[in-house]
Design an enzyme around this catalytic site. Structure first.
Site, short mmCIF file in Angstrom:
data_model
loop_
_atom_site.label_atom_id
_atom_site.label_comp_id
_atom_site.label_asym_id
_atom_site.label_seq_id
_atom_site.Cartn_x
_atom_site.Cartn_y
_atom_site.Cartn_z
N GLU A 158 -23.60 -61.21 59.51
CA GLU A 158 -22.78 -62.44 59.47
C GLU A 158 -22.89 -63.23 58.17
OE1 GLU A 158 -23.83 -64.58 63.06
OE2 GLU A 158 -23.39 -62.86 64.32
N ASN A 201 -22.95 -56.06 59.40
CA ASN A 201 -22.50 -56.37 60.77
C ASN A 201 -21.91 -57.78 60.81
OD1 ASN A 201 -22.64 -55.43 63.62
ND2 ASN A 201 -23.96 -57.21 63.92
N HIS A 237 -16.96 -59.28 69.94
CA HIS A 237 -17.03 -60.21 71.08
C HIS A 237 -15.60 -60.72 71.26
CE1 HIS A 237 -21.37 -60.11 71.10
NE2 HIS A 237 -21.40 -60.39 69.82
N GLU A 266 -21.40 -54.84 69.33
CA GLU A 266 -21.83 -55.85 70.32
C GLU A 266 -20.70 -56.12 71.31
OE1 GLU A 266 -23.36 -59.36 68.30
OE2 GLU A 266 -24.41 -58.14 66.81
N ASP A 268 -18.27 -57.00 74.14
CA ASP A 268 -18.10 -57.62 75.46
C ASP A 268 -16.70 -58.22 75.51
OD1 ASP A 268 -18.58 -60.02 73.94
OD2 ASP A 268 -20.67 -60.07 74.59
O1 9MR Z 1 -27.23 -62.45 72.64
C1 9MR Z 1 -28.08 -63.14 71.74
C2 9MR Z 1 -28.61 -64.40 72.38
O2 9MR Z 1 -29.44 -64.08 73.48
C3 9MR Z 1 -29.37 -65.23 71.36
O3 9MR Z 1 -29.74 -66.48 71.92
C4 9MR Z 1 -28.52 -65.45 70.11
C5 9MR Z 1 -29.29 -66.17 69.03
O4 9MR Z 1 -30.33 -65.38 68.54
O5 9MR Z 1 -28.09 -64.21 69.61
C6 9MR Z 1 -27.29 -63.49 70.50
O6 9MR Z 1 -26.85 -62.29 69.90
C7 9MR Z 1 -26.01 -62.45 68.77
C8 9MR Z 1 -26.31 -61.33 67.82
O7 9MR Z 1 -27.68 -61.32 67.51
C9 9MR Z 1 -25.49 -61.44 66.55
N1 9MR Z 1 -24.08 -61.52 66.88
C10 9MR Z 1 -23.69 -62.52 67.85
C11 9MR Z 1 -24.52 -62.35 69.13
C12 9MR Z 1 -24.07 -63.34 70.20
O8 9MR Z 1 -24.31 -64.64 69.76
#
Ligand code: 9MR
Length: 355
Positions: A158, A201, A237, A266, A268
């Site tokens: 990101e 990513n 997402h 990722e 969903d």
């Molecule tokens: O699903 C993850 C969530 O449990 C955490 O609180 C959050 C912050 O660390 O990260 C979420 O996963 C993210 C991923 O690491 C990067 N892309 C976006 C995902 C959803 O926010």
């Protein structure tokens, strides 16, 4: 007739007589991993603390039956692996790596460099020394430790500004090192583990044309200068009706055309961004099924077999999805319900894999 209403009607008519809508859990299904010719993964919210692999005991049978690739949803982020400047804590992630090895699964690493405030170690926020050397060491210690255990990494996550997608995101790393931190991370990772497949990513690259273009420009620049970037992870997402499938295909194809690996990293499909639904009714479930099917099918059609890094779902059971965190309304974004029963979405994926 609105587009959404027409889709619902179509989904209802189409679903009538489909075996899985009558008895989803009793239909013997071919496992996802056996239906795909590429890795099928799931994010597990374990590895955050030593010993917490025990948490997945109840869902292990489902994971083992359906998936051949796993990723730590949180447990391999910066603050877990590198809690103090001179301390690396690999115990919990090692347990995840052992699990992957024991069950013949791929372990994907997420993520070496991510700006997210919550995941950034506190010591790093206050670091006053040589940032380039510090980040290089961070990346290399981790890559060396997991060499041979982690097959591929999200090296940088990101880094593109989502609100102003024609520029890099204003992170601590950008402030300290400029955009060079991105290529430095890839170079460091490649030196530390030359066998690892290295991904950039990000999200919304399929829904925002200028974000996609900015990423492609970065890729082209890296390829010209032989920076060891091997693939792009599209987080994906998405919601049930946006972005359009044509945009998703365009994005996947643009990366595939550059010879890189492509992951849907990722996945969903949220159903309730408008907060209109109180429960997952059959029509909504069929819409979600059709959406999963078209995305998986787009991936298979757009990315050649050799370039498929695989598809990973961001969670197993609906109730565990990050999309529910702190939300006052429900959602059902994943393939399995709260009891681990297959949803129509699951069969959408199976159908997409066949196309
Ligand atoms: O699903 C993850 C969530 O449990 C955490 O609180 C959050 C912050 O660390 O990260 C979420 O996963 C993210 C991923 O690491 C990067 N892309 C976006 C995902 C959803 O926010």
């Amino acid at each position: 007739m609105s587009y959404r209403f027409a889709l619902t009607l179509f989904a209802l008519i189409f679903s009538f007589g489909q075996p899985e809508s009558r008895a989803q859990s009793t239909v013997p299904a071919r496992a996802l991993k056996d239906s795909a010719k590429f890795p099928i993964g799931v994010a597990l919210n374990v590895g955050n603390a030593p010993g917490d692999m025990a948490d997945i005991r109840e869902i292990a049978a489902l994971i083992n039956a359906q998936f051949n690739s796993i990723v730590a949803e949180n447990g391999m982020k910066m603050r877990f692996l590198h809690p103090a400047i001179d301390t690396y804590d690999f115990a919990a992630a090692d347990a995840l790596a052992d699990y992957a090895r024991t069950h013949g699964m791929i372990l994907h690493g997420h993520a070496l460099i991510w700006h997210h405030d919550y995941q950034l170690p506190v010591w790093m926020k206050n670091y006053q020394g040589d940032w380039q050397a510090m980040l290089r060491d961070h990346v290399q210690q981790i890559c060396q430790h997991f060499a041979g255990k982690v097959k591929s990494w999200d090296v940088v996550n990101e880094a593109i500004d989502n609100k102003h997608p024609k520029q890099y995101r204003a992170t601590l790393f950008l402030e300290k090192l400029g955009p060079a931190y991105i290529e430095q991370a890839f170079i460091a990772a490649h030196e530390a583990d030359p066998a690892a497949v290295l991904y950039y990513n990000d999200f919304n690259m399929e829904s925002k044309a200028d974000k996609l273009q900015f990423m492609l420009d970065m890729v082209d620049d890296f390829q010209r200068r032989h920076i060891p970037l091997h693939g792009i992870g599209f987080q994906m997402h998405v919601s049930v009706d946006s972005p359009a499938i044509a945009q998703i295909k365009t994005a996947l194809q643009a990366v595939a055309a550059r010879g890189l690996k492509v992951r849907i990293s990722e996945l969903d499909v949220s159903l309730n961004q408008q907060q209109r639904a109180a429960s997952l009714d059959p029509a909504l479930a069929q819409l979600q099924k059709a959406r999963y099917r078209e995305i998986v099918s787009a991936y298979v059609q757009s990315v050649s077999p050799a370039q498929r890094g695989g598809i990973t779902f961001w969670g197993l059971l609906d109730k565990d999805s990050w999309l529910l965190d702190g939300k006052p309304y429900p959602d059902w974004p994943l393939l399995f319900d709260d009891k681990g029963q297959t949803k129509p979405a699951y069969f959408g994926v199976l159908e997409g894999l066949k196309e």
